[in-house]
Design a protein around this motif. Structure first.
Motif, PDB file in Angstrom:
ATOM      1  N   LYS A  65     -54.583 -41.148 -34.797  1.00 51.65           N
ATOM      2  CA  LYS A  65     -55.531 -41.991 -34.069  1.00 51.65           C
ATOM      3  C   LYS A  65     -55.426 -41.659 -32.592  1.00 51.65           C
ATOM      4  N   ALA A  66     -56.490 -41.948 -31.875  1.00 46.34           N
ATOM      5  CA  ALA A  66     -56.380 -41.860 -30.414  1.00 46.34           C
ATOM      6  C   ALA A  66     -55.374 -42.918 -29.973  1.00 46.34           C
ATOM      7  N   LEU A  67     -54.630 -42.634 -28.928  1.00 45.16           N
ATOM      8  CA  LEU A  67     -53.594 -43.577 -28.488  1.00 45.16           C
ATOM      9  C   LEU A  67     -54.157 -44.976 -28.251  1.00 45.16           C
ATOM     10  N   MET A  68     -55.354 -45.018 -27.693  1.00 39.68           N
ATOM     11  CA  MET A  68     -55.933 -46.331 -27.376  1.00 39.68           C
ATOM     12  C   MET A  68     -56.216 -47.151 -28.639  1.00 39.68           C
ATOM     13  N   MET A  69     -56.286 -46.492 -29.785  1.00 41.83           N
ATOM     14  CA  MET A  69     -56.510 -47.195 -31.050  1.00 41.83           C
ATOM     15  C   MET A  69     -55.232 -47.326 -31.881  1.00 41.83           C
ATOM     16  N   MET A  70     -54.162 -46.712 -31.433  1.00 44.09           N
ATOM     17  CA  MET A  70     -52.933 -46.664 -32.236  1.00 44.09           C
ATOM     18  C   MET A  70     -52.132 -47.958 -32.094  1.00 44.09           C
ATOM     19  N   SER A  71     -51.783 -48.560 -33.237  1.00 48.27           N
ATOM     20  CA  SER A  71     -50.991 -49.789 -33.194  1.00 48.27           C
ATOM     21  C   SER A  71     -49.497 -49.434 -33.123  1.00 48.27           C
ATOM     22  N   PRO A  72     -48.689 -50.369 -32.669  1.00 51.91           N
ATOM     23  CA  PRO A  72     -47.236 -50.126 -32.689  1.00 51.91           C
ATOM     24  C   PRO A  72     -46.741 -49.798 -34.103  1.00 51.91           C
ATOM     25  N   GLU A  73     -47.411 -50.364 -35.116  1.00 49.58           N
ATOM     26  CA  GLU A  73     -47.014 -50.075 -36.508  1.00 49.58           C
ATOM     27  C   GLU A  73     -47.309 -48.615 -36.855  1.00 49.58           C
ATOM     28  N   ASP A  74     -48.468 -48.099 -36.391  1.00 52.16           N
ATOM     29  CA  ASP A  74     -48.808 -46.685 -36.640  1.00 52.16           C
ATOM     30  C   ASP A  74     -47.736 -45.780 -36.027  1.00 52.16           C
ATOM     31  N   TRP A  75     -47.308 -46.152 -34.854  1.00 52.29           N
ATOM     32  CA  TRP A  75     -46.258 -45.387 -34.155  1.00 52.29           C
ATOM     33  C   TRP A  75     -44.944 -45.451 -34.951  1.00 52.29           C
ATOM     34  N   GLN A  76     -44.532 -46.681 -35.269  1.00 54.34           N
ATOM     35  CA  GLN A  76     -43.219 -46.895 -35.878  1.00 54.34           C
ATOM     36  C   GLN A  76     -43.101 -46.279 -37.270  1.00 54.34           C
ATOM     37  N   ASN A 114     -35.181 -28.300 -41.331  1.00 56.47           N
ATOM     38  CA  ASN A 114     -36.030 -29.451 -41.026  1.00 56.47           C
ATOM     39  C   ASN A 114     -37.470 -28.987 -40.821  1.00 56.47           C
ATOM     40  N   ILE A 115     -38.381 -29.630 -41.512  1.00 58.00           N
ATOM     41  CA  ILE A 115     -39.778 -29.234 -41.346  1.00 58.00           C
ATOM     42  C   ILE A 115     -40.373 -29.998 -40.166  1.00 58.00           C
ATOM     43  N   THR A 116     -40.719 -29.245 -39.141  1.00 55.48           N
ATOM     44  CA  THR A 116     -41.363 -29.843 -37.984  1.00 55.48           C
ATOM     45  C   THR A 116     -42.814 -29.378 -37.986  1.00 55.48           C
ATOM     46  N   SER A 117     -43.396 -29.103 -36.843  1.00 58.66           N
ATOM     47  CA  SER A 117     -44.815 -28.721 -36.796  1.00 58.66           C
ATOM     48  C   SER A 117     -45.100 -28.093 -35.442  1.00 58.66           C
ATOM     49  N   VAL A 118     -46.127 -27.266 -35.387  1.00 56.46           N
ATOM     50  CA  VAL A 118     -46.514 -26.739 -34.071  1.00 56.46           C
ATOM     51  C   VAL A 118     -46.965 -27.883 -33.159  1.00 56.46           C
ATOM     52  N   ALA A 119     -47.350 -29.013 -33.765  1.00 57.63           N
ATOM     53  CA  ALA A 119     -47.721 -30.188 -32.962  1.00 57.63           C
ATOM     54  C   ALA A 119     -46.525 -30.661 -32.131  1.00 57.63           C
ATOM     55  N   GLY A 120     -45.329 -30.461 -32.653  1.00 56.93           N
ATOM     56  CA  GLY A 120     -44.112 -30.848 -31.943  1.00 56.93           C
ATOM     57  C   GLY A 120     -43.794 -29.913 -30.789  1.00 56.93           C
ATOM     58  N   LEU A 121     -44.357 -28.725 -30.826  1.00 56.62           N
ATOM     59  CA  LEU A 121     -44.130 -27.749 -29.762  1.00 56.62           C
ATOM     60  C   LEU A 121     -45.231 -27.809 -28.709  1.00 56.62           C
ATOM     61  N   MET A 122     -46.464 -27.961 -29.178  1.00 56.41           N
ATOM     62  CA  MET A 122     -47.612 -27.856 -28.268  1.00 56.41           C
ATOM     63  C   MET A 122     -48.302 -29.182 -27.994  1.00 56.41           C
ATOM     64  N   GLY A 123     -48.014 -30.194 -28.816  1.00 55.14           N
ATOM     65  CA  GLY A 123     -48.759 -31.444 -28.719  1.00 55.14           C
ATOM     66  C   GLY A 123     -50.067 -31.318 -29.485  1.00 55.14           C
ATOM     67  N   ALA A 124     -50.622 -32.438 -29.863  1.00 56.29           N
ATOM     68  CA  ALA A 124     -51.902 -32.422 -30.570  1.00 56.29           C
ATOM     69  C   ALA A 124     -52.600 -33.744 -30.313  1.00 56.29           C
ATOM     70  N   GLU A 125     -53.892 -33.662 -29.983  1.00 54.07           N
ATOM     71  CA  GLU A 125     -54.614 -34.903 -29.686  1.00 54.07           C
ATOM     72  C   GLU A 125     -54.703 -35.765 -30.932  1.00 54.07           C
ATOM     73  N   ARG A 126     -54.722 -37.058 -30.748  1.00 56.25           N
ATOM     74  CA  ARG A 126     -54.759 -38.062 -31.807  1.00 56.25           C
ATOM     75  C   ARG A 126     -53.495 -38.048 -32.678  1.00 56.25           C
ATOM     76  N   GLN A 127     -52.438 -37.391 -32.167  1.00 59.92           N
ATOM     77  CA  GLN A 127     -51.199 -37.322 -32.950  1.00 59.92           C
ATOM     78  C   GLN A 127     -49.975 -37.586 -32.074  1.00 59.92           C
ATOM     79  N   VAL A 128     -50.078 -38.504 -31.139  1.00 58.25           N
ATOM     80  CA  VAL A 128     -48.907 -38.712 -30.256  1.00 58.25           C
ATOM     81  C   VAL A 128     -47.688 -39.158 -31.069  1.00 58.25           C
ATOM     82  N   ASN A 129     -47.932 -39.950 -32.105  1.00 53.87           N
ATOM     83  CA  ASN A 129     -46.811 -40.396 -32.947  1.00 53.87           C
ATOM     84  C   ASN A 129     -46.216 -39.229 -33.744  1.00 53.87           C
ATOM     85  N   TYR A 130     -47.086 -38.487 -34.408  1.00 58.89           N
ATOM     86  CA  TYR A 130     -46.644 -37.353 -35.237  1.00 58.89           C
ATOM     87  C   TYR A 130     -45.983 -36.274 -34.372  1.00 58.89           C
TER      88      TYR A 130
END
Lengths: 80, 260
Positions: free
Chosen positions: B110-121, B152-168
């Motif tokens: 989700k976009a951060l502005m729509m992301m709930s604390p539960e989505d994050w947690q 450990n399986i990570t993701s390129v999102a963890g290296l580069m960032g990805a929009e709508r995935q701040v939690n992931y």
């Protein structure tokens, strides 16, 4: 196994890991605070005890290894 | 005759012969491909699943003729005590534990502005705390035997960032930090700890992404296609093998050149 033999073997094992003379270790001295043991050494002591006495010591007992005497106590609990 | 024998010989040497590997989240996607690759390489796989029992049973049936077979264990890896029990059950069932693959992961994009604390947690709890839980539950076994492999399986999102995935992306970046730190901590015990950072891989997780976004992503991949789960499985099998003993603390990127 004779209790005295367990005492001697555990002391020798710990002395070996801490790289100290067995005679120079106070059996009641705190292994971390007085003798500079780290958590890795504690695990080596646990693994050494398991191997030497062919016993299985649960991981939860690891924090009990605070002195030579406590380690001896723990060993005796599991040696039949 | 010689040609026939050569054809019968397996193409991949059994680099995980008799090794026992625990995989979290093995009933589908990349986790399933890792289970398959381990068994194809002669290993035995215990894997967790959370709710897809039928899928998990199908994986067990599918790999039953290969390696030492597989064992499916229902577990929520967010629960540390349950994760400890999974490690104990694996050792009890197979008699040993040689490696761990932390794969279980979820998204709540989700976009951060729509992301709930539960989505994050929820994402942090499963992806990052779940990885900690399994590492913590297995590490003493590995340290005592002075041998072990953690992937450990990570993701390129963890290296580069990805929009709508701040939690992931945060959870996956956290996994890389955990990987590097643990690698340093246990290197002296014959344990290697590595991460795999896949780019776009054809799985249910990517299928759930927006079609336009997927097509846009495809055009950015130099290799010109999405990766296959089996390709990640082969890489995991290699990192779990004895051949990879000098690789530790790495985040190995498998993305068709996406991050170049």
């Amino acid at each position: 196994m004779a209790e005295r033999k367990i005492d001697q073997d555990v002391m020798a094992l710990i002395a070996d890991i801490l790289e100290m003379e067995p005679g120079k270790i106070d059996p009641n001295a705190h292994l971390v605070e007085d003798l500079g043991m780290d958590s890795m050494m504690a695990l080596e002591i646990l693994a050494g005890i398991e191997k030497r006495f062919k016993i299985k010591v649960p991981e939860q007992d690891l924090p009990m290894i605070t002195s030579v005497n406590r380690a001896i106590e723990l060993t005796k609990k599991y040696v039949k | 005759m010689t040609q026939t024998i050569a054809l019968l010989r397996p193409a991949v040497p059994p680099m995980l012969k008799d090794r026992v590997i625990l995989i979290t989240g093995g009933s589908r996607g990349i986790g399933r491909a890792i289970v398959e690759a381990i068994c194809a390489a002669g290993g035995r796989a215990a894997f967790t699943y959370q709710s897809r029992k039928a899928d998990a049973e199908q994986v067990v049936r599918q790999v039953s003729g290969e390696g030492g077979g597989a064992l499916a264990i229902q577990a929520d890896i967010r629960d540390f005590k349950r994760t400890q029990a999974v490690v104990a059950e694996t050792i009890e069932q197979f008699g040993r534990l040689d490696g761990l693959v932390n794969n279980a992961g979820i998204t709540r994009d989700k976009a951060l502005m729509m992301m709930s604390p539960e989505d994050w947690q929820e994402v942090l709890d499963t992806n990052l705390t779940g990885t900690f839980n399994a590492c913590r539950a297995a590490i003493v076994t590995f340290m005592k035997q002075k041998a072990g492999r953690i992937v450990n399986i990570t993701s390129v999102a963890g290296l580069m960032g990805a929009e709508r995935q701040v939690n992931y992306a945060a959870s996956k970046a956290g996994i890389i930090g955990l990987t590097r730190s643990l690698a340093k901590e246990v290197a002296g015990y014959g344990i290697t700890v590595n991460a795999i950072a896949p780019g776009y891989i054809e799985t249910g997780m990517t299928a759930s992404l927006d079609a336009k976004r997927l097509e846009a992503a495809r055009t950015q991949i130099p290799v010109g296609r999405f990766g296959r789960a089996g390709e990640v499985g082969s890489l995991a099998a290699y990192l779990l093998s004895g051949a990879a003993g000098y690789i530790t603390g790495q985040a190995v990127v498998i993305d068709g050149g996406l991050t170049l």
